[in-house]
Each structure stands twice: as structure tokens, then as C-alpha cells.
Enzyme design. Structure first.
Site, PDB file in Angstrom:
ATOM      1  N   ASP A  37       0.882  -1.175   0.000  1.00  0.00           N
ATOM      2  CA  ASP A  37       0.000   0.000   0.000  1.00  0.00           C
ATOM      3  C   ASP A  37       0.914   1.218   0.000  1.00  0.00           C
ATOM      4  OD1 ASP A  37      -2.235   1.891   0.577  1.00  0.00           O
ATOM      5  OD2 ASP A  37      -3.333   0.052   1.021  1.00  0.00           O
ATOM      6  N   ILE A  38       0.307   2.399  -0.077  1.00  0.00           N
ATOM      7  CA  ILE A  38       1.111   3.611  -0.218  1.00  0.00           C
ATOM      8  C   ILE A  38       1.696   4.082   1.119  1.00  0.00           C
ATOM      9  CG2 ILE A  38      -0.893   5.148  -0.080  1.00  0.00           C
ATOM     10  CD1 ILE A  38       0.513   6.882  -2.266  1.00  0.00           C
ATOM     11  N   ASP A  75       4.042   3.166  -3.977  1.00  0.00           N
ATOM     12  CA  ASP A  75       3.040   4.024  -4.626  1.00  0.00           C
ATOM     13  C   ASP A  75       2.864   3.504  -6.048  1.00  0.00           C
ATOM     14  OD1 ASP A  75       1.627   6.017  -5.900  1.00  0.00           O
ATOM     15  OD2 ASP A  75       2.915   7.665  -5.224  1.00  0.00           O
ATOM     16  N   VAL A  76       1.660   3.113  -6.420  1.00  0.00           N
ATOM     17  CA  VAL A  76       1.468   2.542  -7.761  1.00  0.00           C
ATOM     18  C   VAL A  76       1.669   3.584  -8.872  1.00  0.00           C
ATOM     19  CG1 VAL A  76      -0.038   0.679  -6.953  1.00  0.00           C
ATOM     20  CG2 VAL A  76      -1.066   2.807  -7.816  1.00  0.00           C
ATOM     21  N   ASN A 102      -5.742  -3.754  -6.908  1.00  0.00           N
ATOM     22  CA  ASN A 102      -6.871  -3.240  -6.132  1.00  0.00           C
ATOM     23  C   ASN A 102      -6.706  -1.776  -5.735  1.00  0.00           C
ATOM     24  OD1 ASN A 102      -9.154  -3.499  -4.000  1.00  0.00           O
ATOM     25  ND2 ASN A 102      -7.351  -2.898  -2.810  1.00  0.00           N
ATOM     26  N   TYR A 169     -13.446   9.183 -12.207  1.00  0.00           N
ATOM     27  CA  TYR A 169     -13.434   7.809 -11.679  1.00  0.00           C
ATOM     28  C   TYR A 169     -14.000   6.846 -12.729  1.00  0.00           C
ATOM     29  CZ  TYR A 169     -14.310   3.956  -8.403  1.00  0.00           C
ATOM     30  OH  TYR A 169     -14.322   2.729  -7.766  1.00  0.00           O
TER      31      TYR A 169
HETATM   32  N1  LIG Z   1     -15.910   0.430  -1.906  1.00  0.00           N
HETATM   33  C1  LIG Z   1     -16.643   0.484  -3.005  1.00  0.00           C
HETATM   34  O1  LIG Z   1     -17.840   0.824  -2.963  1.00  0.00           O
HETATM   35  C2  LIG Z   1     -16.032   0.095  -4.321  1.00  0.00           C
HETATM   36  C3  LIG Z   1     -16.885  -0.219  -5.384  1.00  0.00           C
HETATM   37  C4  LIG Z   1     -16.330  -0.562  -6.608  1.00  0.00           C
HETATM   38  C5  LIG Z   1     -14.967  -0.604  -6.769  1.00  0.00           C
HETATM   39  N2  LIG Z   1     -14.141  -0.298  -5.734  1.00  0.00           N
HETATM   40  C6  LIG Z   1     -12.690  -0.340  -5.973  1.00  0.00           C
HETATM   41  O2  LIG Z   1     -12.123  -1.263  -5.064  1.00  0.00           O
HETATM   42  C7  LIG Z   1     -10.774  -0.888  -4.793  1.00  0.00           C
HETATM   43  C8  LIG Z   1     -10.574  -0.829  -3.295  1.00  0.00           C
HETATM   44  O3  LIG Z   1     -11.414   0.181  -2.761  1.00  0.00           O
HETATM   45  P1  LIG Z   1     -11.853   0.260  -1.235  1.00  0.00           P
HETATM   46  O4  LIG Z   1     -13.303   0.494  -1.215  1.00  0.00           O
HETATM   47  O5  LIG Z   1     -11.305  -0.865  -0.463  1.00  0.00           O
HETATM   48  O6  LIG Z   1     -11.154   1.670  -0.852  1.00  0.00           O
HETATM   49  P2  LIG Z   1     -10.005   2.034   0.203  1.00  0.00           P
HETATM   50  O7  LIG Z   1      -9.720   3.478   0.093  1.00  0.00           O
HETATM   51  O8  LIG Z   1     -10.400   1.518   1.543  1.00  0.00           O
HETATM   52  O9  LIG Z   1      -8.797   1.161  -0.326  1.00  0.00           O
HETATM   53  C9  LIG Z   1      -8.007   1.559  -1.419  1.00  0.00           C
HETATM   54  C10 LIG Z   1      -6.566   1.324  -1.050  1.00  0.00           C
HETATM   55  O10 LIG Z   1      -5.732   1.760  -2.131  1.00  0.00           O
HETATM   56  C11 LIG Z   1      -4.614   2.452  -1.580  1.00  0.00           C
HETATM   57  N3  LIG Z   1      -4.049   3.383  -2.567  1.00  0.00           N
HETATM   58  C12 LIG Z   1      -4.614   4.491  -3.077  1.00  0.00           C
HETATM   59  N4  LIG Z   1      -3.759   5.133  -3.896  1.00  0.00           N
HETATM   60  C13 LIG Z   1      -2.615   4.386  -3.897  1.00  0.00           C
HETATM   61  C14 LIG Z   1      -1.367   4.515  -4.557  1.00  0.00           C
HETATM   62  N5  LIG Z   1      -1.099   5.575  -5.354  1.00  0.00           N
HETATM   63  N6  LIG Z   1      -0.431   3.572  -4.356  1.00  0.00           N
HETATM   64  C15 LIG Z   1      -0.693   2.512  -3.554  1.00  0.00           C
HETATM   65  N7  LIG Z   1      -1.849   2.331  -2.888  1.00  0.00           N
HETATM   66  C16 LIG Z   1      -2.803   3.270  -3.065  1.00  0.00           C
HETATM   67  C17 LIG Z   1      -5.192   3.187  -0.375  1.00  0.00           C
HETATM   68  O11 LIG Z   1      -4.188   3.587   0.539  1.00  0.00           O
HETATM   69  C18 LIG Z   1      -6.166   2.155   0.183  1.00  0.00           C
HETATM   70  O12 LIG Z   1      -5.561   1.306   1.140  1.00  0.00           O
HETATM   71  C19 LIG Z   1     -10.554   0.446  -5.506  1.00  0.00           C
HETATM   72  O13 LIG Z   1      -9.878   0.218  -6.721  1.00  0.00           O
HETATM   73  C20 LIG Z   1     -11.957   0.946  -5.725  1.00  0.00           C
HETATM   74  O14 LIG Z   1     -12.028   1.825  -6.822  1.00  0.00           O
HETATM   75  C21 LIG Z   1     -14.656   0.047  -4.509  1.00  0.00           C
END
Ligand SMILES: NC(=O)c1ccc[n+]([C@@H]2O[C@H](COP(=O)([O-])OP(=O)(O)OC[C@H]3O[C@@H](n4cnc5c(N)ncnc54)[C@H](O)[C@@H]3O)[C@@H](O)[C@H]2O)c1
Length: 275
Positions: A37-38, A75-76, A102, A169
């Protein structure tokens, strides 16, 4: 269950939410995991990203479930970080059987398309679309050498449909679905499969430190409770999706049970997009 026994999975954005759910399920299924993660926030993202402590918590639970764990911040958006991550993974485990792209951001959002600044637009595409591409770029040579691999991109119903005031998005996730299909064709002859999961609204599971529903509510300037009601009303089933539902789909795509599945999207949305 052990359908991922002896497999090595790499999961980005594993500090919390869906990424943590995926890491825990992979560990339960017998996999060893590289979690990343970041560990920091990004200035143009209007909410906190995961801390290194949150990633450590994921690592600790995975170990309790029997997995060998490599934890590394990356960081991705940064190719050097991504390359170093893949190198560390190979040094530790010697192979990578599956990656789960993810890591993602849900905002900046909450405005009409022309009101995004260039910086806001670019960070959404950089994290959500170019991030997975950077991981694929780094891991593909290894999977080609192995003649084996499964790449799982966590897209969204926003990769299939429009959402008002979420153009950045939505564009990034549509791009990710396109990337999935093309990469599937590029690597099919090498026994590397590429698929996407499209979750609908996911509830914020406190045990996973999830907060995406709140991010969406904040972006639209409404209360969390109101957003939860809107989400519930928008799905066909009487419940929104759990991060664990997404993790279950991930396990199937990472396992050999899906060996003849590539280039597709699995929608996990409680019937949201059926309408
Ligand atoms: N929660 C929802 O309703 C939902 C619905 C559809 C899709 N998603 C997708 O699921 C995935 C996970 O989302 P979530 O709901 O768990 O959100 P979240 O914010 O809890 O998790 C996302 C994670 O990605 C990490 N991240 C962000 N930018 C980064 C970077 N530049 N480098 C490395 N890590 C980075 C964050 O620190 C976080 O831990 C995402 O891709 C999101 O778009 C979520």
C-alpha cells in the site's frame, strides 16, 4: 479450504477495505502473500489513504491465518516503487502466481466533468488506470517466464456504467476494463489470464477499516447514512455488497478453478447493474 495452496499472490491497496479482505481470504486459502500500500496520503486526493500501521495490521492477520507475508510500501504511481516491489517479491518467493490490482481512489469527484482541474483528472487516471498498467508491465516478464499467471483488476460498476459527477473515476474504471480485455489477448498464449471484478456499492466494514462509502458521501456533500440508504435502494438484492464477496470472486479468479476464464469482467453488485 486450500484452493490457493502453494500459490503466491500480490495484492495492492491491502492496507484496508477490499484489499485487506482479499489478503485475508488469500491467506485463509493457503496462499503466501505480498501485500503493499502507499502508507501515505496524496495531496490532490481529498481523504486519507492507508497508513503503514494499517498495512501492518493486514500483515499480522494474514500471518495468524498461516501465510508467509512480504509487506512493502509502494506508490502505484511510481515505477521505481513498483519495480522494487516485484524484485523484492521474486527475491523472497521466487514466483508470483497472481496479482490483484486493487489500489484505487474514489475521489476527487462530486462535480460536473468540465469542473475537474487537470490535476484532479490526472491523479484519478494515474492511480486507477496507469497504476494497474505499471504492475502489469513489471510482472508480465515474470509470468511469461513462468508460463503461468492470473492478473485480477478491481474495476467497478463505474467501469460499465456512467455515474453523475464521477467522470474521472468512471473514465479510469472504463479504461481498466479495456486494459483487462487487451492484456488478456496479449498474454493468452503464455497461459496468463487477465480478468476484472466490477463491484457495485460496497459497505464500509469497520473490521477492514473501510471508508469508501463515506468518501462518496463526502464527495456528493451528503450524510453517510443517506448515502447508505441510496446504495441500498439502488441494488436488486436486499443488501449491498460486502468486501468479502469481492474477495470470494478474487479467490476463484486466482485459482485454477477458473483456468479457462480470461478477458472477462465479473460483476459483484447485488444486482445494481441488472436494471
Ligand atoms: N468500496 C466500493 O464501494 C467500491 C466499489 C467498486 C470498486 N471499488 C474499488 O475497489 C478498490 C478498493 O477500494 P476500497 O473500497 O477498499 O477503498 P479504500 O480506500 O479503503 O482502499 C483503497 C486502497 O488503495 C490504496 N491506494 C490508493 N492510492 C494508492 C497509490 N497511489 N499507491 C498505492 N496504494 C494506493 C489506499 O491507501 C487504500 O488502502 C478500488 O480500486 C476501488 O475503486 C470500490
Amino acid at each position: 479450504m486450500t484452493c490457493l495452496k502453494d500459490k503466491v499472490l500480490l495484492i495492492t491497496g491491502a492496507g484496508r477495505g477490499i484489499g485487506r479482505a482479499c489478503a485475508l481470504r488469500a491467506a485463509e486459502e493457503g496462499a503466501d502473500v505480498i501485500i503493499t500500500d502507499i502508507g501515505n496520503s496524496i495531496e490532490s486526493v481529498p481523504y486519507k489513504l492507508s497508513s503503514s500501521e494499517q498495512l501492518e495490521m493486514t500483515a499480522q492477520i494474514c500471518k495468524e491465518r498461516g501465510a508467509s507475508v512480504l509487506m512493502q510500501l509502494a506508490d502505484v504511481c511510481n515505477s521505481n516503487d513498483v519495480d522494487a516491489l516485484i524484485e523484492a517479491a521474486i527475491n523472497r518467493f521466487g514466483r508470483i502466481d497472481a496479482i490483484v490490482n486493487n489500489a484505487g481512489i474514489g475521489a476527487p469527484a462530486g462535480k460536473a466533468t468540465h469542473l475537474y482541474t487537470s490535476e484532479e483528472w490526472e491523479i484519478l487516471l494515474n492511480v486507477n488506470l496507469s497504476g494497474p498498467w505499471r504492475l502489469i508491465k513489471a510482472v508480465a516478464p515474470i509470468m511469461i517466464e513462468q508460463q503461468y499467471g492470473s492478473i485480477i483488476n478491481i474495476a467497478s460498476t463505474a467501469g460499465l456504467l456512467g455515474y453523475k459527477h464521477f467522470a474521472g473515476y468512471v473514465a479510469s474504471k472504463h479504461g481498466l476494463v479495456g486494459l483487462t480485455k487487451s492484456a488478456a489477448l496479449d498474454y493468452a498464449q503464455k497461459n496468463i489470464r487477465v480478468n476484472a471484478i466490477c463491484p457495485g456499492p460496497v459497505y464500509d466494514d469497520e473490521l477492514l477499516d473501510g471508508n469508501m462509502t463515506k468518501v462518496v458521501a463526502d464527495s456528493l456533500g451528503i450524510q453517510l447514512g443517506d448515502q447508505e440508504s441510496i446504495d441500498l435502494e439502488s441494488v436488486a438484492l436486499n443488501t449491498v455488497v460486502s468486501p468479502h464477496d469481492v474477495a470470494d470472486a478474487m479467490v476463484w479468479l486466482a485459482s485454477d478453478a477458473s483456468q479457462r476464464v480470461t478477458g472477462t469482467t465479473i460483476t459483484v453488485d447485488a444486482g445494481y447493474s441488472a436494471k
